[in-house]
Every structure is written in C-alpha cells, then in structure tokens.
Design a protein around this motif. Sequence first.
Motif, PDB file in Angstrom:
ATOM      1  N   HIS A  88       0.850  -1.191   0.000  1.00  0.00           N
ATOM      2  CA  HIS A  88       0.000   0.000   0.000  1.00  0.00           C
ATOM      3  C   HIS A  88       0.891   1.248   0.000  1.00  0.00           C
ATOM      4  CE1 HIS A  88      -3.811  -2.143   1.749  1.00  0.00           C
ATOM      5  NE2 HIS A  88      -3.508  -2.520   0.529  1.00  0.00           N
ATOM      6  N   ALA A  89       1.263   1.703  -1.176  1.00  0.00           N
ATOM      7  CA  ALA A  89       2.241   2.779  -1.310  1.00  0.00           C
ATOM      8  C   ALA A  89       1.760   4.084  -0.682  1.00  0.00           C
ATOM      9  CB  ALA A  89       2.589   2.992  -2.776  1.00  0.00           C
ATOM     10  N   ALA A  90       0.540   4.480  -0.958  1.00  0.00           N
ATOM     11  CA  ALA A  90       0.032   5.743  -0.419  1.00  0.00           C
ATOM     12  C   ALA A  90      -0.038   5.708   1.102  1.00  0.00           C
ATOM     13  CB  ALA A  90      -1.354   6.041  -1.007  1.00  0.00           C
ATOM     14  N   GLU A  91      -0.447   4.573   1.651  1.00  0.00           N
ATOM     15  CA  GLU A  91      -0.507   4.437   3.105  1.00  0.00           C
ATOM     16  C   GLU A  91       0.897   4.444   3.712  1.00  0.00           C
ATOM     17  OE1 GLU A  91      -2.310   3.716   6.966  1.00  0.00           O
ATOM     18  OE2 GLU A  91      -2.798   4.757   5.096  1.00  0.00           O
ATOM     19  N   ALA A  92       1.830   3.809   3.035  1.00  0.00           N
ATOM     20  CA  ALA A  92       3.212   3.812   3.521  1.00  0.00           C
ATOM     21  C   ALA A  92       3.754   5.232   3.590  1.00  0.00           C
ATOM     22  CB  ALA A  92       4.095   2.950   2.621  1.00  0.00           C
ATOM     23  N   ARG A  93       3.460   6.010   2.573  1.00  0.00           N
ATOM     24  CA  ARG A  93       3.906   7.405   2.565  1.00  0.00           C
ATOM     25  C   ARG A  93       3.261   8.183   3.707  1.00  0.00           C
ATOM     26  NH1 ARG A  93       5.752  10.858  -1.981  1.00  0.00           N
ATOM     27  NH2 ARG A  93       5.831  12.955  -1.145  1.00  0.00           N
ATOM     28  N   ARG A  94       1.965   8.000   3.905  1.00  0.00           N
ATOM     29  CA  ARG A  94       1.250   8.723   4.961  1.00  0.00           C
ATOM     30  C   ARG A  94       1.787   8.364   6.343  1.00  0.00           C
ATOM     31  NH1 ARG A  94      -2.045   8.280   8.838  1.00  0.00           N
ATOM     32  NH2 ARG A  94      -2.219   6.022   8.608  1.00  0.00           N
ATOM     33  N   VAL A  95       1.992   7.069   6.601  1.00  0.00           N
ATOM     34  CA  VAL A  95       2.484   6.636   7.913  1.00  0.00           C
ATOM     35  C   VAL A  95       3.911   7.125   8.137  1.00  0.00           C
ATOM     36  CG1 VAL A  95       2.993   4.647   9.380  1.00  0.00           C
ATOM     37  CG2 VAL A  95       0.959   4.623   7.924  1.00  0.00           C
ATOM     38  N   ALA A  96       4.729   7.114   7.092  1.00  0.00           N
ATOM     39  CA  ALA A  96       6.103   7.613   7.230  1.00  0.00           C
ATOM     40  C   ALA A  96       6.106   9.092   7.587  1.00  0.00           C
ATOM     41  CB  ALA A  96       6.883   7.373   5.934  1.00  0.00           C
ATOM     42  N   GLU A  97       5.214   9.859   6.986  1.00  0.00           N
ATOM     43  CA  GLU A  97       5.099  11.282   7.332  1.00  0.00           C
ATOM     44  C   GLU A  97       4.689  11.448   8.790  1.00  0.00           C
ATOM     45  OE1 GLU A  97       2.289  12.595   4.450  1.00  0.00           O
ATOM     46  OE2 GLU A  97       3.801  13.003   2.907  1.00  0.00           O
ATOM     47  N   ASP A  98       3.770  10.603   9.234  1.00  0.00           N
ATOM     48  CA  ASP A  98       3.319  10.648  10.627  1.00  0.00           C
ATOM     49  C   ASP A  98       4.452  10.278  11.579  1.00  0.00           C
ATOM     50  OD1 ASP A  98       1.535  10.682  12.905  1.00  0.00           O
ATOM     51  OD2 ASP A  98       1.461   8.503  12.764  1.00  0.00           O
ATOM     52  N   LEU A  99       5.278   9.320  11.175  1.00  0.00           N
ATOM     53  CA  LEU A  99       6.386   8.878  12.020  1.00  0.00           C
ATOM     54  C   LEU A  99       7.474   9.939  12.129  1.00  0.00           C
ATOM     55  CD1 LEU A  99       7.892   6.669  13.619  1.00  0.00           C
ATOM     56  CD2 LEU A  99       8.765   5.811  11.428  1.00  0.00           C
ATOM     57  N   LEU A 100       7.852  10.514  11.002  1.00  0.00           N
ATOM     58  CA  LEU A 100       8.994  11.433  10.967  1.00  0.00           C
ATOM     59  C   LEU A 100       8.634  12.865  11.339  1.00  0.00           C
ATOM     60  CD1 LEU A 100      10.642  10.234   7.624  1.00  0.00           C
ATOM     61  CD2 LEU A 100      11.345   9.645   9.952  1.00  0.00           C
TER      62      LEU A 100
END
Length: 242
Positions: free
Chosen positions: A210-222
């Motif tokens: 899930h590329a879009a979700e991976a991007r969103r979660v990474a933004e939330d993490l960092l």
Amino acid sequence: MALQPVARRSVPDAVFEQILADVVSGEFAPGDALPSERRLAEVLGVSRPAVREALQRVAAAGLVEVRQGDTTTVRDYRRHASLDLLPRLLAPRGELDLSVARSVLEARLHIGPKVAELAAERAGTRLDTALHDTVTALEASDDAVERQRQALVFWDHIVDGADSIAFRLMFNSLRAAYEPALAVLATVMDAEVGRIEVYRALTDAIVVGHAAEARRVAEDLLGPATQGLLTVIRKLEEHPDD
C-alpha cells in the motif's frame, strides 16, 4: 593563515583535513588562490609529495581547481561538491552549523516518505522479515542511543526496498551526518523511536504494497520529532546568545 603544522602520521590525510576545513569554514573563500605546494609544505612542515596528494584529494572532492604549473583556486563547494561533503559541513570546526542541521532534517522529512512509498511499490513482501525483526529489536531495547541505531537499520532496509541508487546515496550521506549526534539527540528522538506501533503500521503498509498508506504513515512517524528539532534550530538561529 589558519593552517598549522601536522603530525607525521598519515600526513596526506592530515593535510587534506586542514585544507578541507579551511575551505568549508570560509578561511579560503571561492576564487582565492591557495599557497603554492612549496609554501604549504613549509607552513605545514611536510613534504611536497604529501601536499600534492592532499590537493589532488581536495580537487577530487570538488573544492579546488588544480592547474598544472598554475595556481590552485578555491571553488564554491555549494556548486561543485557532492553529498559526501555533508557530514563534514555539519560541524566543520567542532561546532554545529545550524543551517546545515536544518537542511539535513528537512531532507529527512521529505525523502523518508517517498522512499517508503517506493519500497511498498517495489519490494513489498520481500521486506517482511527484515522490517519485522528490526521493529522487534527496536521494541526490546531500553537504550535511547541503541533505539536510534535500530531505527536507522529499519530505514536502511526500506531504502534497499526502494531500489533507487540516488536515494541510497542520499541516505548514506544523511546517515553519516546524523550518526555522530545520536547521543546528543537521544532525548529529542526518543519520542519518535518509541512509537513502536507506528513502525509496525509502516511495516504492514510496505509489506502489503500500500504505497500511499506507507507514505502517509512515514510522514506521521517522521513529522513530530523533525518539526520539534526544526523549531529548536529556528530559535537558536534567532537568538544565538540565549
């Protein structure tokens, strides 16, 4: 001239480090001519071959232009150097350069989510074991510095999964700049590396593709820790004597 005589051990390395430090710090400005090989050898107390070798390395780093039989001219490293210089720019004289630190954090915040997105698209299940094992190690550690190291390993796997040589080289340089400051940043970064559930969510998004979700979660993490550090840097830049 800020150059000082160097010890006889690893002489070309020591000469290289001194010239590089003076170029990066602005002691030698773009367009300046460096002293001749003979003069440098006299000031530093080393042989001309050692100076010549060091100058060749400085030139290879994009910091000076060496012309046979002519002067050696300082170049603007901002236009000619590569990412390899980044770790040296962070603390060129042993003191943190806030503007460089800010740029490292900004790059981290913007590159990380894209790399996570690409890893989900290109690697998916191939990262399953590596990411889950790293998150387990991250959760098991109670040492703030070690947790940061495990977080770097986590991102190292993601960068591999992104399969981008450009992002890999960027990550290598950002990591080299960041690692010496692990102990200093431990308190601030603990809020990020302690978010185990977010690391798990990012792992799951990548593994299932899930590329879009991976991007969103990474933004939330960092995002939170990065923004917190950027706020601190802005305050230090506005009030350097506080």
